[in-house]
Structure formats: structure tokens, C-alpha cells
Design an enzyme around this catalytic site. Sequence first.
Site, PDB file in Angstrom:
ATOM      1  N   LYS A 102       0.869  -1.189   0.000  1.00 28.37           N
ATOM      2  CA  LYS A 102       0.000   0.000   0.000  1.00 28.37           C
ATOM      3  C   LYS A 102       0.896   1.225   0.000  1.00 28.37           C
ATOM      4  O   LYS A 102       2.033   1.188   0.480  1.00 28.37           O
ATOM      5  CB  LYS A 102      -0.876   0.021   1.263  1.00 28.37           C
ATOM      6  CG  LYS A 102      -2.069   0.922   1.139  1.00 28.37           C
ATOM      7  CD  LYS A 102      -3.207   0.209   0.420  1.00 28.37           C
ATOM      8  CE  LYS A 102      -4.433   1.060   0.290  1.00 28.37           C
ATOM      9  NZ  LYS A 102      -5.562   0.283  -0.231  1.00 28.37           N
TER      10      LYS A 102
HETATM   11  P1  NAD Z   1     -13.357   7.947  -2.645  1.00 25.27           P
HETATM   12  O1  NAD Z   1     -12.347   8.977  -2.333  1.00 25.27           O
HETATM   13  O2  NAD Z   1     -13.817   7.751  -4.029  1.00 25.27           O
HETATM   14  O3  NAD Z   1     -14.683   8.175  -1.758  1.00 25.27           O
HETATM   15  C1  NAD Z   1     -14.649   8.320  -0.367  1.00 25.27           C
HETATM   16  C2  NAD Z   1     -16.023   8.780   0.095  1.00 25.27           C
HETATM   17  O4  NAD Z   1     -16.012   8.877   1.517  1.00 25.27           O
HETATM   18  C3  NAD Z   1     -16.426  10.157  -0.428  1.00 25.27           C
HETATM   19  O5  NAD Z   1     -17.817  10.214  -0.615  1.00 25.27           O
HETATM   20  C4  NAD Z   1     -16.002  11.072   0.727  1.00 25.27           C
HETATM   21  O6  NAD Z   1     -16.706  12.301   0.733  1.00 25.27           O
HETATM   22  C5  NAD Z   1     -16.394  10.200   1.899  1.00 25.27           C
HETATM   23  N1  NAD Z   1     -15.703  10.557   3.140  1.00 25.27           N
HETATM   24  C6  NAD Z   1     -14.416  10.959   3.297  1.00 25.27           C
HETATM   25  N2  NAD Z   1     -14.181  11.239   4.591  1.00 25.27           N
HETATM   26  C7  NAD Z   1     -15.344  10.998   5.256  1.00 25.27           C
HETATM   27  C8  NAD Z   1     -15.736  11.111   6.598  1.00 25.27           C
HETATM   28  N3  NAD Z   1     -14.894  11.533   7.530  1.00 25.27           N
HETATM   29  N4  NAD Z   1     -17.014  10.773   6.932  1.00 25.27           N
HETATM   30  C9  NAD Z   1     -17.880  10.362   5.992  1.00 25.27           C
HETATM   31  N5  NAD Z   1     -17.564  10.242   4.675  1.00 25.27           N
HETATM   32  C10 NAD Z   1     -16.310  10.560   4.333  1.00 25.27           C
HETATM   33  O7  NAD Z   1     -12.751   6.597  -2.036  1.00 25.27           O
HETATM   34  P2  NAD Z   1     -13.142   5.116  -2.410  1.00 25.27           P
HETATM   35  O8  NAD Z   1     -12.205   4.637  -3.451  1.00 25.27           O
HETATM   36  O9  NAD Z   1     -14.601   5.009  -2.600  1.00 25.27           O
HETATM   37  O10 NAD Z   1     -12.715   4.336  -1.072  1.00 25.27           O
HETATM   38  C11 NAD Z   1     -13.585   4.262   0.043  1.00 25.27           C
HETATM   39  C12 NAD Z   1     -13.070   3.171   0.980  1.00 25.27           C
HETATM   40  O11 NAD Z   1     -13.033   1.926   0.275  1.00 25.27           O
HETATM   41  C13 NAD Z   1     -11.665   3.380   1.530  1.00 25.27           C
HETATM   42  O12 NAD Z   1     -11.621   2.878   2.844  1.00 25.27           O
HETATM   43  C14 NAD Z   1     -10.806   2.542   0.605  1.00 25.27           C
HETATM   44  O13 NAD Z   1      -9.605   2.108   1.227  1.00 25.27           O
HETATM   45  C15 NAD Z   1     -11.731   1.372   0.389  1.00 25.27           C
HETATM   46  N6  NAD Z   1     -11.411   0.612  -0.838  1.00 25.27           N
HETATM   47  C16 NAD Z   1     -11.439   1.221  -2.060  1.00 25.27           C
HETATM   48  C17 NAD Z   1     -11.165   0.477  -3.193  1.00 25.27           C
HETATM   49  C18 NAD Z   1     -11.254   1.053  -4.584  1.00 25.27           C
HETATM   50  O14 NAD Z   1     -11.144   0.298  -5.552  1.00 25.27           O
HETATM   51  N7  NAD Z   1     -11.491   2.342  -4.744  1.00 25.27           N
HETATM   52  C19 NAD Z   1     -10.822  -0.884  -3.071  1.00 25.27           C
HETATM   53  C20 NAD Z   1     -10.812  -1.465  -1.817  1.00 25.27           C
HETATM   54  C21 NAD Z   1     -11.106  -0.700  -0.708  1.00 25.27           C
END
Ligand code: NAD
Length: 410
Positions: A102
Amino acid sequence: MKPFEATTLYFNRAANHIELAENLRQLLLTAKREVQVQVAVEMDNGEINTFIGYRVQHDNARGPMKGGLRYHPDVDLDEVRALASLMTWKTAVVNIPFGGAKGGISVNPHSLSKKELERITRKFIDEIHDVIGPDTDIPAPDMGTNHEVMAWIRNQWEKYHGFHPAVVTGKPVETYGAEGREEATGRGVGILSFKLLDRLGRKPKDTRVAIQGFGNVGSHAAKFLNEADFKIVAISDAGGAFYRQDGINIQEALHYLLENNMSLRGYQEADRITNAELLALDVEMLIPAAIGGVITGKNVDDIKAQVIIEAANGPIDPDADEKLRNKGVTILPDILANAGGVTVSYFEWVQNLQYYKWGLNRVRQELDHVLSSAFEEVWQKSHEQDVSLRTAAYVLAIHRVYRATELAGI
Ligand code: NAD
């Protein structure tokens, strides 16, 4: 609780269950390499700003290391270390031939211009290009990064090493990206939620869902679940949450998001509530899909959902996890629930290595196959050994990583 402490506790619960020796725990918990670099760039106003970038390479016993790159102000070495180890267990649970890594930069991407974001990304790659590569460690998007950032990474890395699109996944579909990669994590969350509820004897149309986070993962999960007849009553982003008892019109909310610079600010079709209130809603299924550590000892007693799908990484602290389990809540752990993204990243890497492109239907079918098989294995182990789905997933993963290490030798 710090993220690495939390993931270590989860690891140890499973390690205790299989009576794993102390020296092997140390071997499997210690990262192979941890890199911290200075990322100094010139901002648009001519000032030089210095950011800190990290890449933690946790384990490569099962294949090249794989993991996202996060741009967020809270990124630090502890968090990246925790997320890198989660990647090792995640790739092992779904049985794809990768290890775990990561990376991240401690920066708020929303406070930067596009050019500044590009300069930061390129400088970061200048600093770490010699430790990543298609056969060693392959970055991908995570919070705060997207397909454009991945295209810059590829371009910068290729300046040193020559053409090799497999160095990074989550690229734009037009330039060696995979069809279906962007939706993959959210779609996977949807597929697995559906399977879990089916096993629990619950029907989608009788299931009210609250989703925290409406970014890549949350919005695609919402789309899939909405199409599968679930009733999504609450959604949120960092600016706040929205609740509608009769169900939110997800198509309309997605449209609003696209029209509104990917933010729900000003959304009028539901009542405003806080993110804390969303977590405590009276719903059947809760999907934290934003950040880690949102369900802790402090708010665990407020949680009413009977099923929690960990779409985000590490949303539940171990003490809260134990309390929820004692209350009979079923939790689908992050290392399985959000593995759809890395699975389609694997498909992208495979396509890049073969200079061959799959269609969207093939990607979706193969994703469904990989996640369904992993779900069945985890479900079965959990019932055979009378452990939580999380411990079952860790037991499977630890066994696979340990076995690969043992077969190869040190
Ligand atoms: P992103 O940046 O696209 O979206 C994040 C969302 O969370 C946004 O809507 C943002 O406004 C919201 N957010 C941020 N801080 C916040 C808070 N304090 N309270 C409430 N909402 C909040 O990110 P993503 O890619 O959707 O990732 C979200 C989660 O999923 C993360 O934990 C990431 O590690 C995990 N994840 C993502 C992927 C991927 O393929 N994108 C894969 C595995 C895991």
C-alpha cells in the site's frame, strides 16, 4: 486504536485459533520493506511545498505485491502499514496470485490544482520507481486517487523503465485500463451483500440499507444494490448524510453527484442528518464505505443494523467488532467485502501482460466467479469452525500465505 494495532489484533485472533507459532506470526506480520520519501514540488504560486510519501511492501510469498495509493491528509506510516498487510490477506482470501502493499501521500487532493496533483504524483514516482514494477509491486487507485493519477504513474515509471502498462492498474480504459475496474469494488460489495443476505434468509426488498461514503465504492455499491431491489434509505459523503424513510432515488442521487463536482452538498431530495446519525439508523444493513475506524467502543452501542458490510478498509475497531458479534450482528470483513477492486486489477494486469482486452461481460462474469468462490469458502470455514466470517477469512488467508512461504523457503 491505531490501524496497525487493529489489523494485528484481527490477525492474532485467527492465529490463536490455528495455534500459529510466535516466530511465524512475526514473520507474517513484518513488512518486507517500508519506504518513506520526501515529495518536494513547486506549487502553482511558485512556492516549494514538501509532502511525505509512503510505500509499504508487506508480503510477496504468493506473487508480486499489490495495493492502492491513497491521497488523504491522515495518511501516515502506521495507516499504510496496516493497509499493506490487509492487502496480503485480501489477495490470499480471493486466491489471486499477488502479495500485499500500500502507498500514500499525506495531502488533501481537493486543495490542489490538477497540475499540482500531477507534479506531486510524478515526483513521488521519481522517488520510488526502482522499488515498484509489473513483477514486483503494482500500485492502483484508493481514496483520493483515480484513473488519471494512474495514467501519470504509468507514464512517469515508463520514462525510467520503458513500455510496460502492467506497472499500475486502474488506468483509463482507453489506455490499457480494464473495462469494469472503476465499478469493481462497489459491484463486488453488491454481489457479496446479495450472497450473504441470501444465506441469512433475508430478501433484498425487505432490507433497508444505509451507506456511509458516496465515492467510488459507495456509489457503485448503491447502484448495484438499488438495481437488485434493496431499499437504500441513507447515503453520505464527508460533508454530511441524507436520509429518506421511503428510500433514496439512487439514479437521481448519482446524477446529482456527477452534476455537482462529485459532492452531495446541497442535495434536496432527502433529510439532512449527520454521518454519526447515519451509522446509528434503524436499518437491516449498514455499509461503511468511506474511511477506517468509524465504529468504535464509543458508538458501538448505538448500532442497530443486523448486518454490516465492510466496504471501507478497517471501519470497525476490534473491541467494537467483538461487541457486535456478541449481539449477533453478522459482519462481512473488509478483506473479502471490498476485494472486488483488486480482483479486477488482477484481470487488468493479466490483460496487459497478454496485450489482450476482455469485454465488460467477461470481466463481470469472472469477478462474480472469484468472489462467489471466496465467499463460499469463508462461509463454510466459519460454520465448520464456529468462528466469525472475519476470523474464517483470516484463517484461510494466513494458511495460504504461510504455505506459499513454506514451499518456497526463506
Ligand atoms: P473515494 O475517495 O472515491 O470516496 C470516499 C467517500 O467517503 C467520499 O464520498 C467522501 O466524501 C467520503 N468521506 C471521506 N471522509 C469521510 C468522513 N470523515 N465521513 C464520511 N464520509 C467521508 O474513495 P473510495 O475509493 O470510494 O474508497 C472508500 C473506501 O473503500 C476506503 O476505505 C478505501 O480504502 C476502500 N477501498 C477502495 C477500493 C477502490 O477500488 N477504490 C478498493 C478497496 C477498498
